[in-house]
Design a protein around this motif. Structure first.
Motif, PDB file in Angstrom:
ATOM      1  N   UNK A  91     -19.404  -8.045 -10.770  1.00  0.00           N
ATOM      2  CA  UNK A  91     -19.572  -7.944 -12.150  1.00  0.00           C
ATOM      3  C   UNK A  91     -18.757  -9.399 -12.835  1.00  0.00           C
ATOM      4  N   UNK A  92     -18.978  -9.371 -13.960  1.00  0.00           N
ATOM      5  CA  UNK A  92     -17.784 -10.328 -14.771  1.00  0.00           C
ATOM      6  C   UNK A  92     -16.960  -9.264 -15.486  1.00  0.00           C
ATOM      7  N   UNK A  93     -15.412  -9.813 -14.897  1.00  0.00           N
ATOM      8  CA  UNK A  93     -14.323  -8.850 -15.390  1.00  0.00           C
ATOM      9  C   UNK A  93     -13.679  -9.353 -16.537  1.00  0.00           C
ATOM     10  N   UNK A  94     -13.641  -8.486 -17.579  1.00  0.00           N
ATOM     11  CA  UNK A  94     -12.873  -8.786 -18.816  1.00  0.00           C
ATOM     12  C   UNK A  94     -11.623  -8.205 -18.866  1.00  0.00           C
ATOM     13  N   UNK A  95     -10.578  -8.861 -19.479  1.00  0.00           N
ATOM     14  CA  UNK A  95      -9.443  -8.398 -19.864  1.00  0.00           C
ATOM     15  C   UNK A  95      -9.311  -8.273 -21.442  1.00  0.00           C
ATOM     16  N   UNK A  96      -8.754  -7.402 -21.742  1.00  0.00           N
ATOM     17  CA  UNK A  96      -8.590  -6.736 -23.336  1.00  0.00           C
ATOM     18  C   UNK A  96      -7.349  -6.307 -23.702  1.00  0.00           C
ATOM     19  N   UNK A  97      -7.157  -6.499 -24.948  1.00  0.00           N
ATOM     20  CA  UNK A  97      -5.668  -6.085 -25.724  1.00  0.00           C
ATOM     21  C   UNK A  97      -5.821  -5.271 -26.759  1.00  0.00           C
ATOM     22  N   UNK A  98      -5.384  -3.942 -26.947  1.00  0.00           N
ATOM     23  CA  UNK A  98      -5.504  -3.268 -28.003  1.00  0.00           C
ATOM     24  C   UNK A  98      -4.804  -1.933 -28.079  1.00  0.00           C
ATOM     25  N   UNK A  99      -5.539  -0.868 -28.120  1.00  0.00           N
ATOM     26  CA  UNK A  99      -5.095   0.488 -28.140  1.00  0.00           C
ATOM     27  C   UNK A  99      -5.409   1.110 -26.864  1.00  0.00           C
ATOM     28  N   UNK A 100      -4.564   1.917 -26.687  1.00  0.00           N
ATOM     29  CA  UNK A 100      -4.825   2.892 -25.207  1.00  0.00           C
ATOM     30  C   UNK A 100      -6.272   3.607 -25.344  1.00  0.00           C
ATOM     31  N   UNK A 101      -7.291   3.296 -24.573  1.00  0.00           N
ATOM     32  CA  UNK A 101      -8.439   3.779 -24.556  1.00  0.00           C
ATOM     33  C   UNK A 101      -9.394   3.389 -23.572  1.00  0.00           C
ATOM     34  N   UNK A 102     -10.506   4.036 -23.219  1.00  0.00           N
ATOM     35  CA  UNK A 102     -11.433   3.785 -22.198  1.00  0.00           C
ATOM     36  C   UNK A 102     -12.684   3.133 -22.730  1.00  0.00           C
ATOM     37  N   UNK A 103     -12.944   2.998 -23.924  1.00  0.00           N
ATOM     38  CA  UNK A 103     -13.951   2.328 -24.269  1.00  0.00           C
ATOM     39  C   UNK A 103     -13.610   0.880 -25.201  1.00  0.00           C
ATOM     40  N   UNK A 104     -14.683   0.319 -24.933  1.00  0.00           N
ATOM     41  CA  UNK A 104     -14.575  -1.112 -25.861  1.00  0.00           C
ATOM     42  C   UNK A 104     -13.970  -1.465 -26.923  1.00  0.00           C
ATOM     43  N   UNK A 105     -14.338  -0.118 -27.935  1.00  0.00           N
ATOM     44  CA  UNK A 105     -14.019  -0.319 -29.334  1.00  0.00           C
ATOM     45  C   UNK A 105     -12.454  -0.117 -29.383  1.00  0.00           C
ATOM     46  N   UNK A 106     -11.685   0.246 -28.550  1.00  0.00           N
ATOM     47  CA  UNK A 106     -10.271   0.440 -28.786  1.00  0.00           C
ATOM     48  C   UNK A 106      -9.524  -0.662 -28.509  1.00  0.00           C
ATOM     49  N   UNK A 107     -10.301  -1.852 -28.126  1.00  0.00           N
ATOM     50  CA  UNK A 107      -9.700  -3.111 -27.865  1.00  0.00           C
ATOM     51  C   UNK A 107     -10.055  -4.213 -28.867  1.00  0.00           C
ATOM     52  N   UNK A 108      -9.226  -5.016 -29.382  1.00  0.00           N
ATOM     53  CA  UNK A 108      -9.259  -5.891 -30.446  1.00  0.00           C
ATOM     54  C   UNK A 108      -9.763  -7.337 -29.894  1.00  0.00           C
ATOM     55  N   UNK A 109      -8.820  -7.521 -29.017  1.00  0.00           N
ATOM     56  CA  UNK A 109      -9.282  -8.887 -28.334  1.00  0.00           C
ATOM     57  C   UNK A 109      -9.528  -9.113 -26.787  1.00  0.00           C
ATOM     58  N   UNK A 110     -10.237  -9.819 -26.509  1.00  0.00           N
ATOM     59  CA  UNK A 110     -10.928 -10.051 -25.388  1.00  0.00           C
ATOM     60  C   UNK A 110     -10.946 -11.553 -24.719  1.00  0.00           C
ATOM     61  N   UNK A 111     -10.851 -11.470 -23.539  1.00  0.00           N
ATOM     62  CA  UNK A 111     -10.914 -12.718 -22.729  1.00  0.00           C
ATOM     63  C   UNK A 111     -12.214 -13.236 -22.554  1.00  0.00           C
ATOM     64  N   UNK A 112     -12.506 -14.378 -21.896  1.00  0.00           N
ATOM     65  CA  UNK A 112     -14.145 -14.998 -21.903  1.00  0.00           C
ATOM     66  C   UNK A 112     -14.540 -14.374 -20.431  1.00  0.00           C
ATOM     67  N   UNK A 113     -14.019 -13.720 -19.566  1.00  0.00           N
ATOM     68  CA  UNK A 113     -14.452 -13.172 -18.705  1.00  0.00           C
ATOM     69  C   UNK A 113     -14.152 -13.867 -17.210  1.00  0.00           C
TER      70      UNK A 113
END
Length: 120
Positions: A91-113
């Protein structure tokens, strides 16, 4: 604004290992929860693992016991050690920064993958 840059992806045979890194641009990294997600072709982005600002971790069942997340706040970097890789980890793996959660909506910032490909 937080910028995230992933590295460490590549091609590996089944059973092999890879270590992904995610470097953050700002010191607010230390107060952010960090997560790794992945997205395979034709599939939705899925949660892999997360780590809180104080080091609490949780893993998707599919990677538990094989993947390990860690963070170095002094370097504003989070790591994902992936062992015993399987073709279904491709897969393409993405790093994300934000709040404690397991769905993408909890994270505000994303890497390029970064692409991870596991051959059988």
């Amino acid at each position: 604004q937080v910028q995230l840059v992933e590295s460490g992806g590549g091609l590996v045979q089944a059973g092999g290992s890879l270590r992904l890194s995610c470097a953050a641009s700002r010191r607010t990294f230390s107060s952010s929860a960090m997560g790794w997600f992945r997205q395979a072709p034709g599939k939705e982005r899925e949660f892999v693992v997360r780590i809180s600002s104080v080091g609490t971790t949780s893993y998707a069942d599919s990677v538990k016991g094989r993947f390990t997340i860690s963070r170095d706040n002094a370097k504003s970097t989070v790591y994902l050690q992936m062992n015993s890789l399987k073709p279904e980890d491709t897969a393409v793996y993405y790093c994300a920064a934000g709040r404690w959660g397991t769905t993408p909506g909890y994270y505000d910032y994303w890497g390029q993958g970064t692409q991870v490909t596991v051959s059988s």
